[in-house]
Design an enzyme around this catalytic site. Structure first.
Site, PDB file in Angstrom:
ATOM      1  N   SER A  35       0.851  -1.188   0.000  1.00  0.00           N
ATOM      2  CA  SER A  35       0.000   0.000   0.000  1.00  0.00           C
ATOM      3  C   SER A  35       0.884   1.235   0.000  1.00  0.00           C
ATOM      4  CB  SER A  35      -0.926  -0.031   1.220  1.00  0.00           C
ATOM      5  OG  SER A  35      -1.952   0.934   1.090  1.00  0.00           O
ATOM      6  N   ASN A  36       0.365   2.381   0.361  1.00  0.00           N
ATOM      7  CA  ASN A  36       1.167   3.605   0.388  1.00  0.00           C
ATOM      8  C   ASN A  36       0.673   4.524   1.504  1.00  0.00           C
ATOM      9  OD1 ASN A  36      -0.949   5.418  -0.739  1.00  0.00           O
ATOM     10  ND2 ASN A  36      -0.759   4.012  -2.464  1.00  0.00           N
ATOM     11  N   GLU A  37       1.319   5.664   1.610  1.00  0.00           N
ATOM     12  CA  GLU A  37       1.128   6.572   2.756  1.00  0.00           C
ATOM     13  C   GLU A  37      -0.111   7.466   2.660  1.00  0.00           C
ATOM     14  OE1 GLU A  37       3.188   7.667   5.577  1.00  0.00           O
ATOM     15  OE2 GLU A  37       3.693   5.568   5.360  1.00  0.00           O
TER      16      GLU A  37
END
Ligand code: CTP
Length: 231
Positions: A35-37
């Site tokens: 995933s990402n931030e």
């Protein structure tokens, strides 16, 4: 502020916008994912700003910890493929798409049914095969007709040139350029680049402030397009 429904010119139907927000999650096994931030704050703020102006909003949200803005219909999704299906369906009946989500470009080629054990890899290195996710924005914008599509670009280096090229390549009406300082932050600096050659910089503003400007931009453009069609 105008709290009544924002009608399309020549029509009593309220304007309908689809907003995507947050990250997507691409599962490796039942407990691990890529995933990402992204916090989803920008997309949620845009959805709220549009709804306050009487726009009917469908908010398609990846996994985030934010409350649904008042008056907004929210659809929760997890993966890029789920987001793609939800965006395609909602955009079918909408006037505008604001694609603020940080969609994962890749997903594991296979999701393991059980936990990925250490012994399944080598002693010190392991490999994960990845498959490209669909580019939701590009695929939906290809057949957008006169409907408005706004994309986002998070760039490092020569960001403006890259964003301009994405604007054309993905058939967008507008692209909002920001840098990595925007991720998971409350303030951001953005440049709004329009297909019509317009350019507007907003430096170190809160995401809520930026959202107000973007909501106005979207409403003005949709109204101008429908007025043009009606006249
Ligand atoms: N986007 C999308 N589907 C994807 C990837 C991105 O719809 N699979 C959308 C995002 O919501 C955003 C815009 O496309 O509006 C960002 O595009 P792009 O910069 O191409 O995404 P990146 O993955 O950051 O591109 P690159 O790695 O090529 O710089």
């Amino acid at each position: 502020m105008n709290r009544r429904a924002a009608p399309r010119a020549g029509s009593s139907k309220p304007l309908h916008a689809v907003v995507s927000a947050g990250p997507t999650r691409e599962y490796v096994d039942p407990v691990r994912y890529l995933s990402n931030e992204s916090s989803g704050r920008m997309g949620f703020a845009i959805a709220a700003a549009l709804a306050r102006r009487g726009v009917e909003v469908t908010l398609i949200a990846g996994p985030v910890v934010l409350a649904t803005p008042a008056g907004v219909q929210r659809i929760d999704v997890v993966s890029a493929r789920e987001m793609h299906a939800a965006v395609r369906k909602a955009f079918g009946k909408a006037d505008a798409l604001i694609m603020a989500a940080a969609v994962a470009d890749w997903r594991p080629a296979r999701k393991l049914a059980g936990k990925w054990r250490k012994k399944d890899g080598g002693n010190t290195n392991a490999r994960l095969d990845l498959t490209r996710n669909p580019d939701i924005l590009a695929s939906v914008a290809r057949s957008k007709g006169e409907r408005l599509v706004m994309g986002f670009a998070l760039e490092t280096g020569d960001g403006e040139r890259r964003a301009q090229s994405k604007l054309r390549r993905k058939n967008l009406d507008c692209i909002v350029l920001n840098d990595e300082s925007a991720l998971n932050a409350t303030r951001s600096s953005v440049t709004i680049l329009g297909r019509d050659g317009s350019r507007r910089e907003l430096a170190r503003r809160s995401k809520e402030d930026i959202a107000e400007v973007l909501a106005e931009w979207v409403i003005d453009k949709v109204r101008a397009t429908s007025a043009h069609r009606a006249g």
